[in-house]
Motif scaffolding. Structure first.
Motif, PDB file in Angstrom:
ATOM      1  N   LEU A  92     -93.513 -36.472 -10.311  1.00 57.52           N
ATOM      2  CA  LEU A  92     -92.962 -35.297 -10.963  1.00 57.52           C
ATOM      3  C   LEU A  92     -94.085 -34.766 -11.844  1.00 57.52           C
ATOM      4  N   ARG A  93     -94.359 -33.473 -11.731  1.00 65.10           N
ATOM      5  CA  ARG A  93     -95.498 -32.926 -12.499  1.00 65.10           C
ATOM      6  C   ARG A  93     -95.074 -31.755 -13.383  1.00 65.10           C
ATOM      7  N   TYR A  94     -95.554 -31.799 -14.629  1.00 70.33           N
ATOM      8  CA  TYR A  94     -95.498 -30.635 -15.514  1.00 70.33           C
ATOM      9  C   TYR A  94     -96.943 -30.153 -15.623  1.00 70.33           C
ATOM     10  N   MET A  95     -97.134 -28.853 -15.538  1.00 71.02           N
ATOM     11  CA  MET A  95     -98.504 -28.337 -15.449  1.00 71.02           C
ATOM     12  C   MET A  95     -98.588 -27.012 -16.199  1.00 71.02           C
ATOM     13  N   ILE A  96     -99.637 -26.822 -16.964  1.00 74.54           N
ATOM     14  CA  ILE A  96     -99.748 -25.549 -17.704  1.00 74.54           C
ATOM     15  C   ILE A  96    -101.170 -25.000 -17.578  1.00 74.54           C
TER      16      ILE A  96
ATOM     17  N   ILE B 294     -93.277 -26.635 -12.929  1.00 81.02           N
ATOM     18  CA  ILE B 294     -92.666 -27.953 -12.657  1.00 81.02           C
ATOM     19  C   ILE B 294     -92.716 -28.187 -11.151  1.00 81.02           C
ATOM     20  N   PHE B 295     -93.124 -29.369 -10.781  1.00 79.84           N
ATOM     21  CA  PHE B 295     -93.327 -29.702  -9.368  1.00 79.84           C
ATOM     22  C   PHE B 295     -92.814 -31.104  -9.086  1.00 79.84           C
ATOM     23  N   TYR B 296     -92.500 -31.343  -7.817  1.00 76.78           N
ATOM     24  CA  TYR B 296     -92.382 -32.731  -7.351  1.00 76.78           C
ATOM     25  C   TYR B 296     -93.255 -32.842  -6.105  1.00 76.78           C
TER      26      TYR B 296
HETATM   27  O1  LIG Z   1     -99.519 -23.620 -10.080  1.00 70.03           O
HETATM   28  C1  LIG Z   1     -99.124 -23.333  -8.954  1.00 70.03           C
HETATM   29  O2  LIG Z   1     -98.335 -22.383  -8.780  1.00 70.03           O
HETATM   30  C2  LIG Z   1     -99.578 -24.114  -7.745  1.00 70.03           C
HETATM   31  C3  LIG Z   1    -100.431 -25.310  -8.076  1.00 70.03           C
HETATM   32  C4  LIG Z   1    -100.852 -26.098  -6.888  1.00 70.03           C
HETATM   33  O3  LIG Z   1    -101.019 -25.591  -5.815  1.00 70.03           O
HETATM   34  C5  LIG Z   1    -101.066 -27.568  -6.984  1.00 70.03           C
HETATM   35  O4  LIG Z   1    -101.078 -28.090  -8.113  1.00 70.03           O
HETATM   36  O5  LIG Z   1    -101.215 -28.226  -5.933  1.00 70.03           O
END
Ligand SMILES: O=C(O)CCC(=O)C(=O)O
Ligand SMILES: [Fe+2]
Length: 372
Positions: A196-200, A294-296
């Motif tokens: 699970l990823r939070y990213m900014i 937010i990603f999985y």
């Molecule tokens: O930030 C995004 O919308 C995509 C990021 C992405 O492609 C990744 O982290 O693999």
């Protein structure tokens, strides 16, 4: 020993969803697939056809009717924002950082540690990757901050893989394989590099972005099996079309954007393609926003191999032979080996260079790491 100490929840910032852009952008035509009919008679078969079409047109698709409510998604954004608002020293403790030398993506990746494309411009992405909540992965880095929201974060992680598992069932139907062919390679209880990823992304001055072709994340395919990305309104994510044009991924209300990763491409002998994508500076009305996502990321189980599946469809199409040939046998790289090597090759550098046309090897697999 399991600790009985429970951490008190912290007050969180109230994350607000940014307004969509009004800029006139070139949007990709992303299929919206409504999963609310998944369990109806004939539902899976109908959805599988929609999915086959979507994967063959853009490779990215959006799913709705997933059971994730807007309220809980906004709450996850608030948790992510609360984490990124912490002082850098707290986020960046040595034992909690991603160990890119080992290709290990779990933990925190700080921004401003890499130069972009031979310039002095620094990368502007911070992320934190949380392993599955199983005892076998309890030693992987996880900040105490997330333990304060344990039930919500763990629940979100588990339900993300449940949704992915439905998508894997549809991929199995498409390839005429037993329904659990892919989902059984992605059990929540098995060790894998899922996270699970939070990213900014932090905005950079326009003059700096101009030096790096406005790139916030260079062109790549995702390394795992499937990526789930909670749809967001800040434009910037672009996919490369078959014609070679870059198109923006549009926001989809209540949608989760999904894309096939490299492992699924290998299992399907290229029938399901892992699409190249990148992130660029958002349009002028959004270029001041700290773009939180937010990603999985679903990765193949550590011990699974990523050789082509024995699919009747792939046989009829001539994409695989009755017997595995030399090339396919070479692809008996494990999920863990593949993902670790990809992460190491991609991230264990102090510079993000242009990689167009360059290749590297995982086992005997030759990988092209495209960057436009
Ligand atoms: O930030 C995004 O919308 C995509 C990021 C992405 O492609 C990744 O982290 O693999
Ligand atoms: Fe990606």
């Amino acid at each position: 020993m399991v600790s009985a100490i429970s951490l008190a929840p912290l007050p969180l910032p109230q994350w607000q969803r940014p307004e969509p852009t009004t800029a006139d952008l070139s949007w990709a035509d992303i299929a919206v697939i409504d999963f609310s009919s998944f369990d109806n008679p004939g539902g899976k078969e109908r959805l599988a056809e929609e999915l086959r079409h979507a994967v063959h047109t853009t490779g990215f698709f959006s799913v709705t009717g997933t059971g994730f409510t807007d309220e809980e998604v906004r709450r996850q954004y608030s948790i992510g924002q609360g984490f990124f608002d912490l002082p850098l020293e707290e986020k960046n403790k040595p034992e909690l950082r991603c160990d890119f030398g080992q290709g290990n993506y779990f933990g925190y990746r700080a921004a401003h540690e890499k130069k972009i494309m031979g310039t002095e411009v620094l990368d502007n992405v911070e992320s934190v990757n949380i392993a599955k909540f199983i005892p076998e992965l309890a030693y992987e880095p996880r900040h105490d901050f997330f333990n304060r929201f344990l039930a919500e974060v763990e629940g979100f992680s588990r339900r993300s893989l449940e949704l992915a598992s439905k998508i894997f069932t549809l991929f199995a139907l498409i390839l005429e394989l037993p329904p659990d062919y892919f989902s059984s390679k992605h059990e929540y209880t098995s060790k894998s590099e899922d996270h699970l990823r939070y990213m900014i992304y932090r905005p950079r001055p326009v003059s700096q972005d101009a030096l790096v072709e406005n790139l916030w994340s260079r062109a790549h395919t995702d390394f795992g099996s499937l990526t789930l990305l909670w749809s967001q309104n800040v434009a910037g994510l672009q996919i490369k079309t078959k014609e070679g044009d870059w198109k923006y991924v549009p926001p989809v209300d209540g949608g989760i954007i999904c894309n096939v990763g490299d492992a699924m491409q290998f299992w399907s002998a290229g029938y399901l393609k892992s699409t190249t994508h990148r992130v660029i500076r958002p349009p002028a009305d959004q270029d001041h926003i700290h773009r939180l996502g937010i990603f999985y990321f679903v990765r193949p189980g550590n011990d699974t191999d990523i050789a082509p599946a024995p699919s009747p469809l792939l046989r009829r199409l001539g994409l695989i032979k009755e017997e595995l040939n030399d090339q396919e046998l070479k692809q008996k790289v494990t999920g863990l080996q593949y993902v670790r090597e990809r992460v190491k090759n991609y991230h264990d550098h102090t510079d993000y260079e242009n990689r167009k046309g360059k290749t590297f090897k995982v086992g005997d697999l030759e990988i092209e790491d495209e960057a436009a």
